[in-house]
Design a protein around this motif. Structure first.
Motif, PDB file in Angstrom:
ATOM      1  N   PRO A 134      63.242  32.130  59.778  1.00  0.00           N
ATOM      2  CA  PRO A 134      64.393  33.035  59.822  1.00  0.00           C
ATOM      3  C   PRO A 134      64.807  33.502  58.431  1.00  0.00           C
ATOM      4  O   PRO A 134      64.866  32.717  57.491  1.00  0.00           O
ATOM      5  CB  PRO A 134      65.488  32.173  60.474  1.00  0.00           C
ATOM      6  CG  PRO A 134      65.058  30.755  60.246  1.00  0.00           C
ATOM      7  CD  PRO A 134      63.560  30.796  60.299  1.00  0.00           C
ATOM      8  N   GLY A 135      65.066  34.804  58.301  1.00  0.00           N
ATOM      9  CA  GLY A 135      65.503  35.365  57.030  1.00  0.00           C
ATOM     10  C   GLY A 135      64.379  35.683  56.072  1.00  0.00           C
ATOM     11  O   GLY A 135      64.620  36.195  54.990  1.00  0.00           O
ATOM     12  N   ALA A 136      63.128  35.394  56.466  1.00  0.00           N
ATOM     13  CA  ALA A 136      61.998  35.626  55.574  1.00  0.00           C
ATOM     14  C   ALA A 136      61.252  36.891  55.971  1.00  0.00           C
ATOM     15  O   ALA A 136      60.979  37.127  57.145  1.00  0.00           O
ATOM     16  CB  ALA A 136      61.042  34.441  55.600  1.00  0.00           C
ATOM     17  N   ALA A 137      60.916  37.695  54.979  1.00  0.00           N
ATOM     18  CA  ALA A 137      60.043  38.838  55.217  1.00  0.00           C
ATOM     19  C   ALA A 137      58.596  38.348  55.228  1.00  0.00           C
ATOM     20  O   ALA A 137      57.748  38.909  55.924  1.00  0.00           O
ATOM     21  CB  ALA A 137      60.233  39.897  54.130  1.00  0.00           C
ATOM     22  N   ALA A 138      58.328  37.311  54.438  1.00  0.00           N
ATOM     23  CA  ALA A 138      56.989  36.713  54.396  1.00  0.00           C
ATOM     24  C   ALA A 138      57.088  35.299  53.846  1.00  0.00           C
ATOM     25  O   ALA A 138      57.999  34.984  53.079  1.00  0.00           O
ATOM     26  CB  ALA A 138      56.053  37.549  53.524  1.00  0.00           C
ATOM     27  N   ILE A 149      59.468  34.971  50.668  1.00  0.00           N
ATOM     28  CA  ILE A 149      59.981  36.263  50.220  1.00  0.00           C
ATOM     29  C   ILE A 149      61.024  36.641  51.248  1.00  0.00           C
ATOM     30  O   ILE A 149      60.690  36.925  52.402  1.00  0.00           O
ATOM     31  CB  ILE A 149      58.874  37.329  50.160  1.00  0.00           C
ATOM     32  CG1 ILE A 149      57.805  36.954  49.148  1.00  0.00           C
ATOM     33  CG2 ILE A 149      59.469  38.699  49.807  1.00  0.00           C
ATOM     34  CD1 ILE A 149      56.597  37.895  49.137  1.00  0.00           C
ATOM     35  N   THR A 150      62.281  36.577  50.874  1.00  0.00           N
ATOM     36  CA  THR A 150      63.333  36.827  51.845  1.00  0.00           C
ATOM     37  C   THR A 150      63.494  38.322  52.108  1.00  0.00           C
ATOM     38  O   THR A 150      63.090  39.165  51.299  1.00  0.00           O
ATOM     39  CB  THR A 150      64.676  36.259  51.367  1.00  0.00           C
ATOM     40  OG1 THR A 150      65.129  37.006  50.222  1.00  0.00           O
ATOM     41  CG2 THR A 150      64.545  34.779  50.992  1.00  0.00           C
ATOM     42  N   VAL A 151      64.094  38.632  53.251  1.00  0.00           N
ATOM     43  CA  VAL A 151      64.380  40.025  53.585  1.00  0.00           C
ATOM     44  C   VAL A 151      65.296  40.612  52.520  1.00  0.00           C
ATOM     45  O   VAL A 151      65.142  41.758  52.113  1.00  0.00           O
ATOM     46  CB  VAL A 151      65.025  40.127  54.979  1.00  0.00           C
ATOM     47  CG1 VAL A 151      65.500  41.558  55.247  1.00  0.00           C
ATOM     48  CG2 VAL A 151      64.042  39.690  56.061  1.00  0.00           C
ATOM     49  N   SER A 152      66.228  39.812  52.035  1.00  0.00           N
ATOM     50  CA  SER A 152      67.150  40.270  50.993  1.00  0.00           C
ATOM     51  C   SER A 152      66.405  40.625  49.709  1.00  0.00           C
ATOM     52  O   SER A 152      66.689  41.650  49.076  1.00  0.00           O
ATOM     53  CB  SER A 152      68.198  39.186  50.709  1.00  0.00           C
ATOM     54  OG  SER A 152      69.062  39.586  49.670  1.00  0.00           O
ATOM     55  N   GLN A 153      65.454  39.793  49.314  1.00  0.00           N
ATOM     56  CA  GLN A 153      64.655  40.074  48.108  1.00  0.00           C
ATOM     57  C   GLN A 153      63.861  41.366  48.275  1.00  0.00           C
ATOM     58  O   GLN A 153      63.779  42.178  47.348  1.00  0.00           O
ATOM     59  CB  GLN A 153      63.712  38.906  47.824  1.00  0.00           C
ATOM     60  CG  GLN A 153      64.405  37.660  47.313  1.00  0.00           C
ATOM     61  CD  GLN A 153      63.476  36.463  47.251  1.00  0.00           C
ATOM     62  OE1 GLN A 153      62.533  36.337  48.044  1.00  0.00           O
ATOM     63  NE2 GLN A 153      63.721  35.564  46.301  1.00  0.00           N
ATOM     64  N   LEU A 154      63.283  41.541  49.451  1.00  0.00           N
ATOM     65  CA  LEU A 154      62.523  42.756  49.728  1.00  0.00           C
ATOM     66  C   LEU A 154      63.429  43.977  49.674  1.00  0.00           C
ATOM     67  O   LEU A 154      63.090  44.994  49.044  1.00  0.00           O
ATOM     68  CB  LEU A 154      61.862  42.647  51.105  1.00  0.00           C
ATOM     69  CG  LEU A 154      61.144  43.900  51.624  1.00  0.00           C
ATOM     70  CD1 LEU A 154      60.029  44.319  50.679  1.00  0.00           C
ATOM     71  CD2 LEU A 154      60.600  43.647  53.032  1.00  0.00           C
ATOM     72  N   GLU A 155      64.586  43.888  50.309  1.00  0.00           N
ATOM     73  CA  GLU A 155      65.513  45.022  50.321  1.00  0.00           C
ATOM     74  C   GLU A 155      66.000  45.358  48.911  1.00  0.00           C
ATOM     75  O   GLU A 155      66.172  46.527  48.572  1.00  0.00           O
ATOM     76  CB  GLU A 155      66.698  44.713  51.233  1.00  0.00           C
ATOM     77  CG  GLU A 155      66.313  44.678  52.712  1.00  0.00           C
ATOM     78  CD  GLU A 155      67.454  44.236  53.606  1.00  0.00           C
ATOM     79  OE1 GLU A 155      68.458  43.690  53.065  1.00  0.00           O
ATOM     80  OE2 GLU A 155      67.357  44.427  54.834  1.00  0.00           O
ATOM     81  N   ASN A 156      66.202  44.338  48.091  1.00  0.00           N
ATOM     82  CA  ASN A 156      66.631  44.575  46.706  1.00  0.00           C
ATOM     83  C   ASN A 156      65.558  45.337  45.927  1.00  0.00           C
ATOM     84  O   ASN A 156      65.872  46.230  45.125  1.00  0.00           O
ATOM     85  CB  ASN A 156      66.937  43.251  46.000  1.00  0.00           C
ATOM     86  CG  ASN A 156      68.238  42.619  46.471  1.00  0.00           C
ATOM     87  OD1 ASN A 156      69.092  43.288  47.039  1.00  0.00           O
ATOM     88  ND2 ASN A 156      68.386  41.324  46.247  1.00  0.00           N
ATOM     89  N   ARG A 157      64.289  44.975  46.147  1.00  0.00           N
ATOM     90  CA  ARG A 157      63.190  45.677  45.474  1.00  0.00           C
ATOM     91  C   ARG A 157      63.147  47.149  45.899  1.00  0.00           C
ATOM     92  O   ARG A 157      62.945  48.037  45.075  1.00  0.00           O
ATOM     93  CB  ARG A 157      61.856  45.015  45.813  1.00  0.00           C
ATOM     94  CG  ARG A 157      61.621  43.674  45.170  1.00  0.00           C
ATOM     95  CD  ARG A 157      61.327  43.806  43.675  1.00  0.00           C
ATOM     96  NE  ARG A 157      60.885  42.542  43.127  1.00  0.00           N
ATOM     97  CZ  ARG A 157      59.628  42.202  42.937  1.00  0.00           C
ATOM     98  NH1 ARG A 157      58.658  43.040  43.259  1.00  0.00           N
ATOM     99  NH2 ARG A 157      59.308  41.030  42.427  1.00  0.00           N
TER     100      ARG A 157
END
Length: 215
Positions: free
Chosen positions: A31-35, A42-50
């Motif tokens: 949960p909460g991970a993009a990968a 790699i969290t969804v939040s980290q991906l969205e920030n990029r």
């Protein structure tokens, strides 16, 4: 530019085919991970920030809404492409570590200086990387580290980044890491060392059901 360097730069532009952005639920196992790459998330939040970094840089680089809309249209698959790059960087890093390859800060600055000279200055280089590879200015040094890592790994393998031997090494690292993508972003193909669209028949079923629903 040296041929090996040119082929190394291609890593930044390795992009999976565009696909509809799914609204599937997150990966229940993570949960909460993009990968999940090995023991790293790699969290969804980290991906969205990029992605936000790139969008903000694109907005700052153009003078009107029409140009910005055009830039958005050209990078419609930015979220999936960004995740692909983030995962690929970790795969390359593992392969480099396994091979005993390291990159120094001085090497990064040296490559940046060369590229700035060729591009016509720091701002021109940042603009080129943003437009061609979707790399935000604040991520440029990080991206150049990846390019150097790829070059040095290929050299140690006695090959080139465009050759099967190099990608087979990355495939080995990819399998070793056991990469798991959130289904909304597709899945990771270890053999191809890249993101591919997930087989989601339920999406077709839902779409068909919606089409059959009377107005």
């Amino acid at each position: 530019m040296h041929r090996r360097r040119r082929t190394a730069l291609v890593l930044s532009a390795v992009i999976a085919a565009a696909a509809p952005l799914l609204t599937a639920c997150g990966n229940d196992a993570h949960p909460g991970a993009a990968a999940v790459v090995g023991d790293q998330r790699i969290t969804v939040s980290q991906l969205e920030n990029r992605v936000d970094e790139v969008r903000e840089a694109q907005r700052a680089a153009v003078s009107d809404e029409a140009q910005y809309a055009q830039a958005i249209a050209k990078t419609g698959s930015l979220t999936r492409d960004t995740l692909h790059g983030m995962v690929l960087d970790k795969v390359l890093n593992r392969a480099a570590e396994d091979a005993g390859v390291t990159v120094t800060r001085r090497e990064i600055q040296g490559l940046r200086g060369e590229l700035e000279d060729q591009a016509g200055g720091a701002q021109a280089l940042e603009s080129a990387w943003l437009q061609q590879y979707g790399v935000a200015p604040e991520r440029l040094d990080e991206n150049l580290r990846v390019q150097l890592e790829a070059q040095k790994l290929a050299a140690k393998l006695g090959t080139d980044t465009s050759q099967p031997a190099f990608w087979q090494t990355l495939a080995g690292a990819s399998k070793e890491l056991g990469i798991d993508l959130n289904p909304r972003y597709g899945k990771w193909d270890a053999e191809k060392v890249g993101r591919v669209d997930a087989d989601t028949p339920w999406v077709r079923e839902v779409t068909a059901a919606q089409q059959e629903t009377p107005a």
